[in-house]
Design a protein around this motif. Structure first.
Motif, mmCIF file in Angstrom:
data_model
loop_
_atom_site.group_PDB
_atom_site.id
_atom_site.type_symbol
_atom_site.label_atom_id
_atom_site.label_comp_id
_atom_site.label_asym_id
_atom_site.label_seq_id
_atom_site.Cartn_x
_atom_site.Cartn_y
_atom_site.Cartn_z
ATOM 1 N N CYS A 94 0.843 -1.200 0.000
ATOM 2 C CA CYS A 94 0.000 0.000 0.000
ATOM 3 C C CYS A 94 0.875 1.245 0.000
ATOM 4 O O CYS A 94 1.863 1.315 0.737
ATOM 5 N N VAL A 95 0.528 2.186 -0.828
ATOM 6 C CA VAL A 95 1.336 3.397 -0.936
ATOM 7 C C VAL A 95 0.449 4.634 -1.011
ATOM 8 O O VAL A 95 -0.572 4.647 -1.694
ATOM 9 N N GLY A 96 0.867 5.653 -0.282
ATOM 10 C CA GLY A 96 0.253 6.974 -0.398
ATOM 11 C C GLY A 96 1.362 7.934 -0.809
ATOM 12 O O GLY A 96 2.382 8.026 -0.135
ATOM 13 N N ALA A 97 1.182 8.598 -1.943
ATOM 14 C CA ALA A 97 2.230 9.490 -2.449
ATOM 15 C C ALA A 97 1.812 10.941 -2.256
ATOM 16 O O ALA A 97 0.896 11.415 -2.915
ATOM 17 N N GLU A 98 2.493 11.620 -1.328
ATOM 18 C CA GLU A 98 2.205 13.043 -1.127
ATOM 19 C C GLU A 98 2.944 13.826 -2.205
ATOM 20 O O GLU A 98 4.128 13.615 -2.429
ATOM 21 N N ARG A 133 8.570 13.422 14.965
ATOM 22 C CA ARG A 133 8.928 13.176 13.576
ATOM 23 C C ARG A 133 10.371 13.563 13.342
ATOM 24 O O ARG A 133 10.893 14.434 13.992
ATOM 25 N N ASN A 184 4.789 6.914 1.036
ATOM 26 C CA ASN A 184 4.427 6.171 2.257
ATOM 27 C C ASN A 184 4.120 4.734 1.875
ATOM 28 O O ASN A 184 3.252 4.491 1.046
ATOM 29 N N TRP A 185 4.834 3.807 2.500
ATOM 30 C CA TRP A 185 4.841 2.412 2.040
ATOM 31 C C TRP A 185 4.516 1.454 3.184
ATOM 32 O O TRP A 185 5.093 1.577 4.267
ATOM 33 N N SER A 186 3.601 0.539 2.967
ATOM 34 C CA SER A 186 3.330 -0.481 3.981
ATOM 35 C C SER A 186 2.852 -1.762 3.323
ATOM 36 O O SER A 186 2.551 -1.786 2.124
ATOM 37 N N ASN A 232 -2.204 -4.744 8.771
ATOM 38 C CA ASN A 232 -1.062 -3.942 8.340
ATOM 39 C C ASN A 232 0.197 -4.464 9.030
ATOM 40 O O ASN A 232 0.332 -4.375 10.245
ATOM 41 N N ALA A 287 -2.125 15.473 -0.640
ATOM 42 C CA ALA A 287 -1.948 14.106 -0.156
ATOM 43 C C ALA A 287 -3.223 13.310 -0.413
ATOM 44 O O ALA A 287 -4.312 13.760 -0.097
ATOM 45 N N PRO A 288 -3.077 12.145 -1.010
ATOM 46 C CA PRO A 288 -4.234 11.271 -1.205
ATOM 47 C C PRO A 288 -4.321 10.266 -0.068
ATOM 48 O O PRO A 288 -3.380 10.140 0.715
ATOM 49 N N ILE A 289 -5.429 9.565 0.023
ATOM 50 C CA ILE A 289 -5.478 8.403 0.913
ATOM 51 C C ILE A 289 -4.845 7.250 0.133
ATOM 52 O O ILE A 289 -5.086 7.097 -1.059
ATOM 53 N N TYR A 290 -4.044 6.463 0.829
ATOM 54 C CA TYR A 290 -3.241 5.456 0.126
ATOM 55 C C TYR A 290 -4.071 4.376 -0.590
ATOM 56 O O TYR A 290 -5.206 4.110 -0.235
ATOM 57 N N ASN A 332 2.976 3.438 11.270
ATOM 58 C CA ASN A 332 2.392 2.219 10.695
ATOM 59 C C ASN A 332 2.801 2.061 9.241
ATOM 60 O O ASN A 332 2.146 1.391 8.464
ATOM 61 N N LYS A 333 3.882 2.739 8.862
ATOM 62 C CA LYS A 333 4.356 2.730 7.472
ATOM 63 C C LYS A 333 5.755 3.314 7.441
ATOM 64 O O LYS A 333 6.181 3.974 8.396
#
Ligand code: ADP
Ligand code: MG
Length: 702
Positions: free
Chosen positions: A194-198, A439, A327-329, A337, A278-281, A450-451
């Protein structure tokens, strides 16, 4: 009347809900099996899917379809065909067959292949990737049905970024499932990445953009002095969004939602005129397609608002550049997850083992990861003060770092640091729990709860390459771990020993300090961590023995495919710098030098007039300014001539690697030498004579 978001979300995509509506239950079930587990789709079922897709698309005004693919240029490509088919009596019907859905043929010779394909074997095939939904693209010229596809040569070699990504997803799923079965999770059949790319980007006024050849040809400014104000006041970051920009963002959101893209947050970034979406992954192959659509839609919508969207990594020197946070998980088909540490992470051996595999993979293949997150534009960003350095390191956070330190020292961990309450010192504000760790914005690869977040990726890039690499190298580490543990007779002890050993071998890559600080470079060198300062220097990682071994073992890319990719990257670098150098030369000779000469002439006239009127003792200041201009003019002209000569030399170099190196080592230096005097001149020459809009006008007057 305004429609509700829930009503139009995804209306341009042939998503599952639409499929259910347009396909018979049997065909839907067959297609779902193909999507979920890669079963072959029978020709009859393909025919039925094509017919349904056509009906759906035509009802929405489509006249054309296209196989949409992602060649190794990093952008998307398409070839449009209309649905029309003559029936003999001068009329037509709208036709779209199962064969046309599944397979396309495209003359591939105009796409880079890095020597994979001789021109006489120009056949290339596009094949339907049914795991990513087809979508409609509406533009002034009509509506087109776009079918996401993979692109390969006549001999089956991958000519695109999608094919290896899909292969890598299978590889990591297979190895992760093996590991999970060892932990007794026998119901898990599949693991998704799963990936979310900002996405960061700049918006500037289109009319000003059109006055700058550097922006038009290279996407970034190649000249430009810093305005009196930059980003030092931090007043843009998360600041109130200007009306014109928020109109853009609202329209962008609606357009993306119609495409089924989960655009979630929009805000201003650090630099003036810089923003982020930012999208939801989603699953990584869908996110890769979506991110391409996000970039494409941003450009399209910007133009409607009299704006231009700059996706280049460093459009303006001196203010922040743009990246893409990947963002990778890993998430199982049972919904777990694998990057989630849980309440007592020190007891969560499954999490600790899999995360240790990530640490090992990143340490072993740091150069390859750096390579995959690089493009020519990112060379201006990585390593600069605001961006992660070119050194790959991992930030784990205090809690995880402590647990792994316990493992490294004692072969086990007996405690986890707990979350603390945060008191704001105001009684009326309820106390909130702090995250276990703050952070670290300066880390290249950070664990964020969590990623993992890979922050090196450039803003203009496809996210396919970095994810292909991440998936493959982690698959390899998991594979070795599964090999070892499948033989174990004392599972818990052996897992602990393996975690402890892995951490001891690879802890050098873990770093919690300031990644932007100069001391880190020294420290990283001491630890033996590679620091490839330029994209060109990193390309060779594609040909390392260890890269070839791992990519061939997991059937993601063959040696030949890897070599072709190295070749293409050298070519892309050389071509990019060549365009920039030529643009600079032309802007210098046709704009900046003549403007300076005009100003010098005016100064000369002024001096003459003053001398005649009152005597030369009164024209000393004008003479001083003239001399200064004249000195910069001479420097600029010398650098210009040198640059033109070097562009000529580069054109004569036939070996692509050698050519790229020449650009990096020689031409880039001369470009800097040309920019310097011209930026100086910009600060002296009468601004009414300056031929292009300045930084101040570009980034503050949007
Ligand atoms: P943060 O505030 O910690 O950066 P966000 O919730 O804003 O986290 O998420 C940043 C990006 O990461 C978003 O695109 C989000 O969808 C994505 N993301 C969140 N959880 C995951 C996950 N488990 N796997 C991949 N991406 C994720
Ligand atoms: Mg982030």
């Amino acid at each position: 009347m305004e429609r509700e978001l829930t009503e139009y979300f995804g209306e341009y995509t042939f998503n599952e809900a639409t499929m259910k509506k347009y396909l018979s239950a049997e065909v839907y079930a067959a297609l779902k099996r193909t999507i979920d587990s890669g079963e072959d789709l029978s020709p009859e079922d393909a025919e039925a899917v094509a017919a349904a897709m056509k009906t759906w698309a035509i009802e929405r005004g489509a006249t054309h379809f296209t196989h949409w693919f992602q060649p190794m240029t990093g952008v998307t490509a398409e070839k449009h065909d209309s649905f029309i088919s003559p029936v003999g009596d001068g009329s037509i019907i709208m036709e779209f067959s199962g064969k046309e859905l599944i397979k396309g043929e495209s003359d591939a010779s105009s796409f880079p292949s890095g020597g994979l394909r001789a021109t006489f074997e120009a056949r290339g095939y596009t094949a339907w990737d049914c795991t990513s939904p087809a979508f409609l693209r509406k533009s002034d010229s009509g509506v087109t049905l776009c079918i996401p596809t993979a692109f390969c040569s006549y001999t089956g070699e991958a000519l695109d970024k999608k094919t290896p990504l899909l292969r890598s997803m299978e590889a990591i799923s297979k190895q992760a499932v093996r590991v999970l079965h060892l932990f007794g999770k026998n119901d898990v059949k599949h693991v998704d990445v799963c990936v979310g790319a900002e996405q960061e980007y700049f918006l500037i006024d289109r009319s000003k953009y059109l006055q700058r050849d550097d922006l038009i040809y290279s996407g970034r400014t190649l000249f430009g002095a810093m305005p009196p104000k930059g980003q030092e006041m931090d007043d843009h970051y998360f600041g109130a969004i200007k009306e014109r920009i928020s109109a853009f963002m609202s329209e962008l959101d609606v357009e993306l939602w119609k495409l089924g893209i989960l655009a979630k947050t929009e805000h201003n970034e650090a630099a003036p005129a810089q923003h982020e979406l930012a999208p939801i992954y989603s699953t990584v192959n869908i996110e890769t397609d979506h991110n391409q659509l996000v970039m494409e839609t941003m450009k399209k919508i910007a133009a409607r608002h009299g704006l231009t969207c700059l996706l280049h990594e460093k459009p303006f020197a001196g203010v922040n550049g743009s990246g893409k946070h990947n963002n990778w998980s890993l998430v199982t088909d049972t919904g777990e997850n694998l990057m989630k540490p849980g309440k007592n992470p020190h007891e969560n051996l499954q999490f600790l083992l899999i995360t240790a595999a990530v640490i090992r993979a990143v340490d072993e293949h740091a150069e390859l990861l750096r390579m995959a997150a690089s493009c020519p534009g990112n060379d201006q960003r990585l390593g600069a003060s605001e961006a992660p350095p070119a050194i790959v390191s991992i930030f784990l956070g205090a809690q995880l770092e402590d647990i792994y330190a316990q493992f490294a020292a004692n072969g086990r961990a007996i405690s986890s640091k707990k979350r603390e309450n945060l008191s704001m010192g105001v009684n009326s504000i309820p106390s909130i729990k702090k995250d276990v760790t703050d952070r670290n914005r300066t880390s290249t690869f950070a664990f964020t709860g969590n990623k993992f977040e890979l922050r090196m990726v450039g803003s203009s890039m496809s996210i396919a390459d970095p994810n292909t690499v991440l998936n493959t190298i982690v698959a390899d580490a998991l594979c070795d771990m599964a090999d070892e543990l499948e033989k174990s007779t004392d599972f818990e002890n052996d897992v602990c020993a393996l975690i402890s050993r892995t951490i001891n071998e690879h802890k050098r890559v873990v770093f919690a300090g300031d990644g932007y600080a100069n001391e880190w470079k020294t420290e990283a060198a001491k630890r033996g961590l590679p620091n490839k300062e330029s994209f060109v220097d990193a390309i060779e990682a594609l040909k390392f023995d260890n890269t070839v071994r791992v990519f061939e073992k997991h059937k993601v890319l063959s040696r030949t495919e890897l070599e072709s990719r190295a070749e293409i990257n050298y070519e892309i670098y050389a071509k990019t710098i060549n365009i920039e150098a030529r643009t600079m030369a032309e802007m210098a000779s046709r704009k900046f030098l003549p403007a300076t000469i005009r100003y010098i002439r005016r100064l000369g006239e002024a001096i003459n007039e003053v001398n005649q009127a009152v005597g030369s003792e009164y024209s000393a200041t004008e003479a001083e300014i003239l001399k200064e201009c004249s000195q910069h003019l001479a420097d600029a002209n010398a650098a210009y001539k040198k640059l033109v000569a070097e562009i000529g030399i580069a054109a004569g170099i036939s070996d692509t690697c050698e050519k790229a190196m020449y650009f990096r080592k020689t031409v880039v230096k001369t470009m800097e030498a040309l920019r310097k005097p011209i930026d100086q001149l910009e600060l002296i020459v009468d601004d009414r004579l300056w031929p292009v809009p300045t930084y101040g006008e570009l980034i503050f007057e949007v």
